[in-house]
Design a protein around this motif. Structure first.
Motif, PDB file in Angstrom:
ATOM      1  N   UNK A   1       8.220  -1.788   5.989  1.00  0.00           N
ATOM      2  CA  UNK A   1       7.993  -2.030   4.394  1.00  0.00           C
ATOM      3  C   UNK A   1       6.190  -1.550   3.833  1.00  0.00           C
ATOM      4  N   UNK A   2       5.532  -0.966   5.477  1.00  0.00           N
ATOM      5  CA  UNK A   2       4.123  -0.488   5.440  1.00  0.00           C
ATOM      6  C   UNK A   2       4.323   1.045   5.198  1.00  0.00           C
ATOM      7  N   UNK A   3       5.417   1.508   5.780  1.00  0.00           N
ATOM      8  CA  UNK A   3       6.079   3.400   6.058  1.00  0.00           C
ATOM      9  C   UNK A   3       6.184   3.365   4.910  1.00  0.00           C
ATOM     10  N   UNK A   4       6.839   2.379   3.908  1.00  0.00           N
ATOM     11  CA  UNK A   4       7.231   2.940   2.676  1.00  0.00           C
ATOM     12  C   UNK A   4       6.264   2.729   1.196  1.00  0.00           C
ATOM     13  N   UNK A   5       5.408   2.010   1.955  1.00  0.00           N
ATOM     14  CA  UNK A   5       4.002   1.920   0.783  1.00  0.00           C
ATOM     15  C   UNK A   5       3.122   2.772   0.853  1.00  0.00           C
ATOM     16  N   UNK A   6       3.978   3.853   1.930  1.00  0.00           N
ATOM     17  CA  UNK A   6       2.079   4.682   1.839  1.00  0.00           C
ATOM     18  C   UNK A   6       2.779   6.128   1.661  1.00  0.00           C
ATOM     19  N   UNK A   7       4.301   5.632   0.838  1.00  0.00           N
ATOM     20  CA  UNK A   7       4.820   6.692   0.129  1.00  0.00           C
ATOM     21  C   UNK A   7       3.979   7.110  -0.855  1.00  0.00           C
TER      22      UNK A   7
END
Length: 222
Positions: free
Chosen positions: A195-201
């Protein structure tokens, strides 16, 4: 410029060219990613693009026809990108303007190799609104593939539930995941790390240039 505008600036033509450059190849794919266009208008525009040698018509063995950009068509990529960057900055988005499939393809195009998880990952997008949509984003270095059906039998690693409008605003950097989750505009069901990885996009915009290999929406595959 005037002569070029007679070809490129006719209604629907920039959208069709954009879809071709994003990997749409069949008449059905091109129409699906140009909501509101009629079959007649799409047929006329494809014939016009073929007449001006921007698109090549390639019959396939299964009876379908693929429309492929020629070098002249590919040369319109920076024109489409410039128009897209201007629209991202200056045009307000409304739900009727947003096509979720095209947004996800642009999202996939904006990713860097470092943005992808180490292993094959599938993210399902549940997009609510007047017309419910469901897409899968398959991340498998070096490819990011937007699928209209589950890509295999491995299940989904993350489910993102939101609207097409929010997805477009998030990609353009007009909203954040944190604020949107608090407001109930988006939810994530899956591992916190993913989730955090996607939010960083978020926040990059869709038109910085191609990064990964982006595949067209596909049928299920093993």
């Amino acid at each position: 410029m005037s002569r070029a505008a007679e070809v490129f600036a006719t209604r629907w033509t920039p959208v069709i060219v954009r879809n071709l450059l994003l990997g749409c190849r069949t008449f059905t794919e091109l129409r699906e990613h140009a909501p509101g266009i009629s079959r007649q208008v799409l047929t006329e525009r494809l014939r016009m693009l073929e007449h001006h040698a921007l698109v090549e018509r390639r019959p396939q063995g299964d009876g379908t026809v693929h429309y492929v950009p020629t070098p002249a068509g590919e040369a319109l990529r920076p024109v489409c990108d410039a128009l897209g960057m201007w629209g991202e900055r200056w045009i307000e988005l409304v739900p009727a303007d947003v096509d979720a499939g095209s947004v996800l393809r642009l999202l996939a195009k904006s990713l860097l190799p470092a943005d992808l998880p180490a292993s094959r990952t599938v993210i399902r997008f549940e997009l609510h609104g007047p017309h419910h949509r469901r897409y899968w984003l398959l991340l498998d270095t070096p490819c990011a593939e937007v699928c209209k059906h589950p890509p295999g039998d491995g299940g989904d690693d993350l489910v993102v539930t939101t609207t097409s409008e929010w997805l477009a605003k998030w990609l353009a950097g007009r909203t954040s995941v944190g604020a949107s989750m608090k407001a109930g505009q988006v939810s994530f069901d899956g591992p916190l790390e993913l989730t955090r990885r996607v939010a960083d996009w978020t926040g990059r915009g869709a038109y910085d240039g191609p990064r990964l290999t982006v595949m067209a929406a596909s049928a299920p595959r093993a």
